[in-house]
Every structure is written in structure tokens, then in C-alpha cells.
Design an enzyme around this catalytic site. Structure first.
Site, mmCIF file in Angstrom:
data_model
loop_
_atom_site.group_PDB
_atom_site.id
_atom_site.type_symbol
_atom_site.label_atom_id
_atom_site.label_comp_id
_atom_site.label_asym_id
_atom_site.label_seq_id
_atom_site.Cartn_x
_atom_site.Cartn_y
_atom_site.Cartn_z
ATOM 1 C CG ASP A 1 -1.573 -0.431 7.190
ATOM 2 O OD1 ASP A 1 -1.355 -0.303 5.967
ATOM 3 O OD2 ASP A 1 -1.740 -1.549 7.716
ATOM 4 C CG HIS A 2 2.593 -1.301 6.478
ATOM 5 N ND1 HIS A 2 3.087 -2.358 7.207
ATOM 6 C CD2 HIS A 2 1.332 -1.641 6.120
ATOM 7 C CE1 HIS A 2 2.153 -3.309 7.274
ATOM 8 N NE2 HIS A 2 1.091 -2.886 6.628
ATOM 9 C CG HIS B 1 3.599 -3.112 2.174
ATOM 10 N ND1 HIS B 1 3.822 -3.628 3.430
ATOM 11 C CD2 HIS B 1 2.238 -3.014 2.063
ATOM 12 C CE1 HIS B 1 2.673 -3.853 4.042
ATOM 13 N NE2 HIS B 1 1.695 -3.473 3.237
ATOM 14 C CG HIS C 1 -0.676 -1.205 1.417
ATOM 15 N ND1 HIS C 1 -0.941 -2.564 1.547
ATOM 16 C CD2 HIS C 1 -0.842 -0.932 0.088
ATOM 17 C CE1 HIS C 1 -1.233 -3.076 0.356
ATOM 18 N NE2 HIS C 1 -1.174 -2.104 -0.542
#
Length: 275
Positions: A77-78, A73, A75
Site C-alpha cells: 500500500d506504500h 517501507h 508494503h
């Protein structure tokens, strides 16, 4: 460092993203699958130590550089490490479910993934499973042969998942996603944070029970006259560390929006009450 795992024929390595913090815990896990179609699941944040970890994994196994980066997804941090990964491995492609207002923050040209897509990965195939709630574009990736599921932020061992009620989170959708994964019956979850989950059904059921308990607490507080979001957070999450109050506020917002959509409660001039 190298942490190779073999699960029912599916080989993967856990490569830490080196981004610890109040919302990421020890930091993100990314997963490298070597083989005929080398794949990296989640992109990290571009930390040089993460890139070196990917390089070490690539060098250690036949199959070479990641041909594709699958992102659970959008966000940061990903997904935000995608630009650094493609700078180091220009042939790597990036794929995720579209979330236009988030995707435009990244330079990558994303290949779109949709629910049910079959994606070659390592020496096997992963099925994309749309599991919205934490984010509208959230995907899990299931190896239907071994029962291994790369779970992103659907679940985390030893804790619960924040549903950002004011930023694309949707608690009703999240509960439906948990139900869907429960029915799919994965044998092991590999979350983006924390260790593997070897009893997914038990953890998911505990999440469903926890959310019901939290909803009951919020309704009881509203019936008792607690009528603002900040007062609700203080009431339902007493003694919470100040750094975690914003996350609690997001989760409370997600619960309130779910109850409002079910016409159990209403909000007038920022004050909530039971219908």
C-alpha cells in the site's frame, strides 16, 4: 482534491491513494512537497485517481513534477504505485531503505536510503530515521527545522499499528523505534493512515503502555493454561470482527516471539508455555 498545509514553513499537500480496506482504513495518505526539490512521500498503489491527484498538485504549485519518490517501507500500500508513477513521470526516481525480498516485487530501480541520510525535499531537508518493527525497512522522515515527521506506519491517530509477526514484523524493534522517536521529540506526525497527530509524545506513550498491557495479558493467559495461538487470540481479543482476526494473530505472534527472545516463554509442538 487539494489539501495544502503549511507547518512552520514546511509546505505539503495530502494526496489520498484511494485504497480503502480493512487494513488501510480510509486508505493511504501520500504527501507532496513542492519547491526546489519536489518530493512525493509514499507511492500509493497506482490508482488512477491518485495519479490525477499528484498531477493536480504538480500543476498547482511551482516546482513541477516529483523528482523523487521517498517510500517509507516496502508494503504494497506504500510502494506498489511506484511503477505507475514512473510511467507517468519517467524522470522521477524512487528511494527507500533496502528490503531485498520485498523490493524485487516492484519494477522500480530503488536508490538506497540509510538511517541518518539527509534528503533534499521541497524547499528544505528531511532526515531519514530508521524505525523498524512494523517492517524491517521502515523509515520516518523528519524535518528538523519545523519538527514535522512523516511517520509512515509508525503510528496512526485513533488506533494501534499491526506488527506482522510472521512477515518481517518485530515487536522489540518497534518498541525501540517508538522510544527513539519519543526522544527525537517531533512536534507533529503525519501518518500514512488517518489524520495528523499533534501530540506525538502522548500517542507514543499510549502505544508503549498498550503493548505492556497486552504483554501482561498474554503472560497471564499462558500461566492460566491457554497454550495455542488461536486460543490466545480468542482470549485476548474477545468478540473481534472476523476480518481482523488475521491481524490480531500477527500481533499475538509478535508478542510471543518477543517473549521467547527474552527467554520468558517457550514453544514445543505449537504449544506455548511460561518458562
Amino acid at each position: 482534491g487539494c489539501r495544502w498545509q503549511l507547518f512552520c514553513g514546511m509546505r505539503y499537500e495530502v494526496i489520498p491513494a484511494h485504497n480503502p480496506g480493512p487494513y488501510t482504513g480510509d486508505g493511504n495518505n501520500t504527501y507532496y512537497l513542492p519547491g526546489a526539490t519536489p518530493v512525493l512521500i509514499d507511492a500509493g498503489t497506482g490508482d488512477p485517481r491518485h495519479l490525477d491527484g499528484v498531477a493536480a498538485a504538480v500543476a498547482a504549485m511551482p516546482g513541477g513534477a516529483p523528482l523523487q519518490v521517498l517510500v517509507t517501507h516496502g508494503h504494497a500500500d506504500h510502494a506498489s504505485g511506484i511503477d505507475a508513477l514512473q510511467a507517468r513521470w519517467p524522470a522521477a526516481t524512487a528511494a527507500k531503505m533496502p528490503w531485498p525480498e520485498r523490493d524485487r516485487h516492484y519494477a522500480a530501480s530503488w536508490s538506497p536510503l540509510a538511517d541518518g541520510d539527509l534528503v533534499p525535499a521541497g524547499d528544505g531537508t528531511l532526515r531519514a530515521v530508521h524505525t523498524p518493527g512494523h517492517a524491517p525497512d521502515h523509515l520516518c522522515f523528519l524535518d528538523e527545522v519545523s519538527g514535522l515527521m512523516f511517520a509512515g506506519d509508525l503510528a496512526v491517530s485513533g488506533g494501534t499499528v499491526m506488527i506482522p509477526g510472521s512477515a518481517g514484523g518485530d515487536l522489540s524493534a518497534y518498541l525501540a523505534s517508538l522510544d527513539r522517536v519519543l526522544k527525537l521529540g517531533p512536534v507533529r506526525l503525519l501518518p500514512a493512515h488517518g489524520p495528523a497527530v499533534d501530540d506525538p509524545a502522548s500517542l507514543i506513550q499510549s502505544y508503549l503502555d498498550h503493548r505492556q498491557l497486552r504483554e501482561d495479558q498474554i503472560l497471564a493467559a499462558l500461566r492460566g493454561g491457554v497454550d495455542t495461538i488461536d486460543a490466545l487470540v480468542a482470549h485476548v481479543y474477545p468478540g473481534l470482527d472476523a476480518a481482523l482476526v488475521p491481524a490480531a494473530r500477527e500481533s499475538a505472534t509478535a508478542h510471543l516471539e518477543k517473549l521467547r527472545s527474552e527467554q520468558q516463554i517457550r514453544c514445543e509442538a505449537d504449544r506455548w508455555s511460561v518458562n
